[in-house]
Write a protein that holds these residues in place. Sequence first.
Motif, mmCIF file in Angstrom:
data_model
loop_
_atom_site.group_PDB
_atom_site.id
_atom_site.type_symbol
_atom_site.label_atom_id
_atom_site.label_comp_id
_atom_site.label_asym_id
_atom_site.label_seq_id
_atom_site.Cartn_x
_atom_site.Cartn_y
_atom_site.Cartn_z
ATOM 1 N N SER A 55 1.240 -1.758 0.359
ATOM 2 C CA SER A 55 -0.175 -0.030 0.149
ATOM 3 C C SER A 55 0.865 1.669 0.181
ATOM 4 O O SER A 55 0.923 1.650 0.660
ATOM 5 N N PRO A 56 1.479 1.793 -1.150
ATOM 6 C CA PRO A 56 2.411 2.490 -1.025
ATOM 7 C C PRO A 56 0.977 3.928 -1.218
ATOM 8 O O PRO A 56 0.484 4.201 -0.620
ATOM 9 N N VAL A 57 2.399 5.308 -0.401
ATOM 10 C CA VAL A 57 1.590 6.731 -0.383
ATOM 11 C C VAL A 57 1.843 7.256 -2.073
ATOM 12 O O VAL A 57 2.961 6.602 -2.091
ATOM 13 N N ILE A 58 0.514 7.510 -1.937
ATOM 14 C CA ILE A 58 0.724 8.046 -3.373
ATOM 15 C C ILE A 58 0.279 10.024 -2.560
ATOM 16 O O ILE A 58 0.101 10.969 -4.355
ATOM 17 N N ASP A 59 0.281 9.998 -1.565
ATOM 18 C CA ASP A 59 -0.153 11.503 -1.615
ATOM 19 C C ASP A 59 0.990 12.089 -0.338
ATOM 20 O O ASP A 59 0.358 10.706 0.684
ATOM 21 N N LEU A 60 0.917 13.277 0.192
ATOM 22 C CA LEU A 60 1.397 12.903 1.859
ATOM 23 C C LEU A 60 1.476 14.952 1.470
ATOM 24 O O LEU A 60 1.379 15.548 1.300
ATOM 25 N N GLN A 61 0.756 14.825 2.823
ATOM 26 C CA GLN A 61 0.576 16.759 3.470
ATOM 27 C C GLN A 61 0.772 16.439 5.255
ATOM 28 O O GLN A 61 0.484 15.808 5.793
ATOM 29 N N ILE A 62 1.529 17.198 5.330
ATOM 30 C CA ILE A 62 2.146 17.955 7.401
ATOM 31 C C ILE A 62 2.290 18.862 7.359
ATOM 32 O O ILE A 62 3.315 19.995 6.324
ATOM 33 N N ALA A 63 1.860 19.706 7.945
ATOM 34 C CA ALA A 63 2.120 20.888 8.878
ATOM 35 C C ALA A 63 2.865 20.957 10.126
ATOM 36 O O ALA A 63 2.424 19.971 10.779
ATOM 37 N N TYR A 64 3.838 21.034 10.716
ATOM 38 C CA TYR A 64 4.989 21.599 11.833
ATOM 39 C C TYR A 64 4.242 23.051 12.738
ATOM 40 O O TYR A 64 4.291 23.589 11.888
ATOM 41 N N LYS A 65 3.884 21.834 13.120
ATOM 42 C CA LYS A 65 3.651 23.671 14.352
ATOM 43 C C LYS A 65 4.155 23.773 16.104
ATOM 44 O O LYS A 65 4.347 24.626 15.811
ATOM 45 N N LYS A 66 5.125 22.899 16.733
ATOM 46 C CA LYS A 66 6.132 22.568 17.539
ATOM 47 C C LYS A 66 6.576 21.709 17.808
ATOM 48 O O LYS A 66 6.489 20.985 17.136
ATOM 49 N N PRO A 67 7.989 22.467 18.135
ATOM 50 C CA PRO A 67 8.980 21.463 18.366
ATOM 51 C C PRO A 67 8.792 19.799 19.063
ATOM 52 O O PRO A 67 8.363 20.458 20.388
#
Length: 141
Positions: A55-67
Amino acid sequence: MIISTKEIEVRYAETDQMGVVYHANYLVWMEVGRTQLIKDLGFSYASLESEGYISPVIDLQIAYKKPLRYGETATIKTWIGYYDGFRSVYEYEVFTPNGDLAITASSTHVCVKKESFKPISFRKLFPDWHEKYLHAAKKED
């Protein structure tokens, strides 16, 4: 909707020169979250692979908020945000030890035949998984 929770202790090797978790390590943690969700639903990704499917990844979204930093414990929450029998969208939230949101993310996957990467109908080949995914993705009113 079913939400899976997994805790991970931040290891030194996962941090960068700034002393915070290196951004790419969140992708590994997302995989840990997906694997835990699949396990919580009563299945095993390894068994899917042993049958010749991935089941490969075909799209990825990520938002970084805090470390997050070395020695802290990250809490990963994972759920199925969308599922149509062919495509699965997993959604994630990772929290700091004090409950602050560190990232929000989603990854879109399809199931393919391992040898050819030809997409398959998850609904037809894995009806038990299909039904569980439909149930798990349902929004509660």
